[in-house]
Motif scaffolding. Structure first.
Motif, short mmCIF file in Angstrom:
data_model
loop_
_atom_site.label_atom_id
_atom_site.label_comp_id
_atom_site.label_asym_id
_atom_site.label_seq_id
_atom_site.Cartn_x
_atom_site.Cartn_y
_atom_site.Cartn_z
N THR A 117 3.12 8.12 8.36
CA THR A 117 2.12 8.12 9.26
C THR A 117 0.66 8.19 8.73
O THR A 117 -0.24 7.41 8.89
CB THR A 117 1.97 9.16 10.38
OG1 THR A 117 3.48 9.17 11.04
CG2 THR A 117 1.03 9.32 11.40
N ALA A 118 0.63 8.83 7.61
CA ALA A 118 -0.44 9.28 6.89
C ALA A 118 -0.79 7.92 6.28
O ALA A 118 -2.13 7.62 5.88
CB ALA A 118 -0.58 10.41 6.08
N ILE A 119 -0.02 7.29 5.62
CA ILE A 119 -0.06 5.78 5.01
C ILE A 119 -0.86 5.13 5.57
O ILE A 119 -1.57 4.41 5.34
CB ILE A 119 1.24 5.58 4.27
CG1 ILE A 119 1.69 6.58 2.95
CG2 ILE A 119 1.00 4.13 3.53
CD1 ILE A 119 2.86 6.20 2.41
N CYS A 120 -0.14 4.89 6.89
CA CYS A 120 -0.65 3.96 7.74
C CYS A 120 -2.16 4.23 8.30
O CYS A 120 -2.92 3.36 8.33
CB CYS A 120 0.43 3.91 9.07
SG CYS A 120 2.07 2.90 8.98
N GLN A 121 -2.21 5.32 8.57
CA GLN A 121 -3.58 5.73 9.07
C GLN A 121 -4.70 5.32 8.03
O GLN A 121 -5.85 4.68 8.07
CB GLN A 121 -3.68 7.00 9.41
CG GLN A 121 -2.82 7.46 10.69
CD GLN A 121 -2.79 9.00 11.08
OE1 GLN A 121 -3.10 9.80 10.20
NE2 GLN A 121 -2.40 9.41 12.38
N LYS A 122 -4.12 5.78 6.90
CA LYS A 122 -5.14 5.56 5.75
C LYS A 122 -5.61 3.92 5.51
O LYS A 122 -6.71 3.69 5.03
CB LYS A 122 -4.71 6.03 4.46
CG LYS A 122 -5.39 5.77 3.11
CD LYS A 122 -4.58 6.36 2.13
CE LYS A 122 -5.59 6.09 0.74
NZ LYS A 122 -4.92 6.56 -0.72
N ASN A 123 -4.85 3.23 5.96
CA ASN A 123 -4.66 1.57 5.59
C ASN A 123 -4.98 0.91 6.89
O ASN A 123 -4.84 -0.08 7.12
CB ASN A 123 -3.69 1.01 5.03
CG ASN A 123 -3.44 1.57 3.64
OD1 ASN A 123 -4.11 1.01 2.71
ND2 ASN A 123 -2.59 2.47 3.46
N GLY A 124 -5.51 1.88 7.97
CA GLY A 124 -5.98 1.06 9.30
C GLY A 124 -4.75 0.36 9.87
O GLY A 124 -5.10 -0.49 11.01
N GLN A 172 0.92 -1.24 -0.09
CA GLN A 172 -0.09 -0.05 -0.03
C GLN A 172 0.85 1.31 0.03
O GLN A 172 0.21 2.23 0.23
CB GLN A 172 -0.83 0.00 1.17
CG GLN A 172 -1.81 -1.29 1.42
CD GLN A 172 -2.82 -1.21 0.29
OE1 GLN A 172 -3.24 -0.40 -0.28
NE2 GLN A 172 -3.45 -2.40 0.01
N GLU A 217 5.26 10.31 14.61
CA GLU A 217 4.40 11.00 13.82
C GLU A 217 5.13 12.10 13.31
O GLU A 217 4.62 12.73 11.95
CB GLU A 217 3.08 11.17 14.77
CG GLU A 217 2.35 9.79 14.81
CD GLU A 217 2.73 9.25 16.14
OE1 GLU A 217 3.72 9.49 16.63
OE2 GLU A 217 2.10 8.18 16.72
N SER A 220 4.28 11.76 6.52
CA SER A 220 3.83 11.05 5.24
C SER A 220 3.61 9.51 5.71
O SER A 220 2.50 8.94 5.18
CB SER A 220 4.61 11.16 3.99
OG SER A 220 4.92 12.52 3.64
#
Length: 513
Positions: free
Chosen positions: A309-316, A239, A302, A307
């Motif tokens: 952090t945002a990828i991880c949050q977007k993918n749960g 991802q 974070e 960036s």
């Protein structure tokens, strides 16, 4: 038809560096198949490698680059580019305060795998590509025209002059445009999308390599594909990239029960060369394990890596658990169109810069953050050459666009089939059996026999280019009967030190070793 002094195909760091440094009296046109920012360069989380730290020196950077490249590198290219690196960073820093600094105003230097010193320059933590590309875009002058959503698909060769003079391209509605240029530059990036697991942008489908190959240019070192060790891996799919800088800050690779996997594998452990780390992770996953990046020791994760952090949050993926699920995937092409340091190819008038080109800097495996450096170097080098070698041509008048041609479809397996087969047969671990099976499958499709592309849709041409590029990778991997850098064969697991520098050069319908 409109004449261009310089015609650039692509919009990554090499393309934009070139465009911004060309003299303002040049008529410059940039063609990009998507939006100008939709490229690998913009997504780059890592930084730019340069020996600017106290106690560091280009000679150390040189040694690290050769070691990572398993000495398959072109030493002249390595020496010249790395010696130029401090000045490139200094010039950029003086022009714009985009690099991260400490409280005393000194440029912060990070550490990445296989580097012996902290020498990685970053912008915005893990958003180096975004910051550098936006800066370069802001510097585009009025003499530079950018054509977005234009898909270049065929180089125009003047047989009388034996010179590349332009390119055919398609608009989204299917109309064909012809662009001419005194200098035609391919800066189309690599071929990551040929594999099912990749960090590459969706646009990175090997177009430039395929176009140059079809036009008769020399293609070299295609077997050397770098697989980045750590892509975010969720629900059986990758991802996004988890930068090597995370391991540089202290993260370690572990199994589901917390067992470190790089202990005893390499002296640098988690910061070992990428091919070794990737192969280790691959072996654990093949054995049924899950592999994670343990980030518990990184303070203010974070803040340091917004960036990611945002990828991880977007993918749960919850960072509160202190670990990120990862898997290796296709990341960088060390080979490509054979060029010299200026970017000249084996076709007069055709140049290649950036990941699509092979200067020999990276050898068999790219040292982290040397690619962005190479793009900056090549853009500057070629701009200087063009600025001092003006060329004017006059071509017969012809329409710049032709009416819509009735399209026909091509019968090929879905590209996802290709991606899965490349990951399995020509991926991180290879063998004669799997390579021959893949090569036979590709040859039965006869994509290399195609010569006329006007009648195909953009989607079909892109698929054809992916199949052609996959064929080049597969044939080169079959020819190299050793393991070196990003090319690992379990039937030839050791380096062949007698033939360590042999090159696999592929022309149209011919392979040379």
């Amino acid at each position: 038809m409109e004449w261009n002094d310089v015609l650039i195909i692509g919009s990554g760091v090499a393309a934009l560096q070139l465009a911004t440094l060309l003299s303002s009296d040049k008529n410059v046109r940039i063609l990009t198949k998507s939006h100008i920012k939709n490229a690998n360069s913009y997504l780059a989380q890592g930084g730019i490698a340069a020996a600017i730290g106290v106690g560091d020196d280009p000679s150390k950077h040189y040694a690290d680059t050769l070691e990572a490249g398993r000495f398959h590198n072109n030493e002249e290219s390595v020496r010249e580019i790395l010696n130029e690196a401090p000045k490139l960073i200094g010039d950029l820093s003086n022009e714009a305060p985009i690099f991260d600094q400490d409280t005393n105003g000194n440029i912060l230097l990070g550490l990445e795998g296989a580097h012996s010193e902290n020498r990685i320059v970053h912008c915005g933590g893990d958003a180096t590509g975004k910051n550098v590309i936006e800066y370069l875009i802001s510097n585009l002058k009025e003499n530079i025209k950018v054509e977005e959503n234009v898909f270049a698909y065929e180089l125009i060769i003047d047989q009388m002059q034996e010179r590349c003079i332009g390119v055919k391209a398609k608009n989204p509605d299917g109309t064909i445009c012809t662009f001419y240029g005194g200098y035609v530059i391919l800066a189309t990036g690599g071929c990551g999308q040929v594999y099912s697991f990749t960090s590459s942008a969706p646009t990175v489908t090997g177009d430039g390599v395929a176009m140059a190959y079809l036009a008769g240019a020399e293609i070299v070192d295609m077997e050397f594909i770098q697989f980045h060790p750590t892509l975010l891996y969720k629900n059986g799919e990758t991802q996004g990239l988890i930068s090597e800088a995370v391991r540089g800050e202290g993260a370690i690779l572990v199994t589901e029960d917390g067992t470190p996997i790089m202990e005893g594998v390499h002296p640098l452990k988690d910061l070992g060369p990428r091919h070794i780390v990737s192969q280790t992770i691959f072996n654990y996953i093949e054995s049924g394990h899950k592999v994670y990046l343990d980030i518990k020791n990184i303070k203010d994760f974070e803040k340091k890596f917004p960036s990611i952090t945002a990828i991880c949050q977007k993918n749960g993926v919850s960072l509160s658990e202190g670990r990120i699920p990862v898997a290796p995937g296709s990341h960088f092409l060390m080979g490509g169109i054979k060029t010299d340091l200026v970017g000249r190819t084996s076709i007069n008038g055709l140049f290649a810069i950036g990941e699509v080109a092979c200067t020999g800097l990276h050898g068999a495996n790219r040292l982290a953050s040397n690619s962005f450096l190479e793009g900056l170097y090549q853009g500057k080098k070629l701009s200087h050459w063009i600025n001092t070698n003006s060329r004017k041509e006059h071509f017969p008048e012809s329409p710049s666009a032709v009416p819509f041609i009735q399209e026909k479809s091509i019968t090929l397996p879905d590209v996802q089939v290709l991606k899965d087969r490349m990951m399995k047969g020509v991926g991180i671990v290879r063998s004669k059996e799997l390579l021959e099976e893949q090569n036979n499958w590709l040859e039965q499709l006869h994509v290399n026999d195609l010569t006329e592309f006007d009648c195909y849709s953009i989607r079909d041409i892109e698929a054809i280019f992916m199949y052609i590029t996959a064929t080049l990778i597969t044939k080169a991997a079959l020819c190299r009967t050793e393991s070196r850098g990003g090319h690992f064969r379990d039937d030839f697991p050791y380096e062949d030190d007698k033939n360590w520098y042999k090159k696999v050069i592929i022309h149209k319908r011919k392979v040379e070793v």
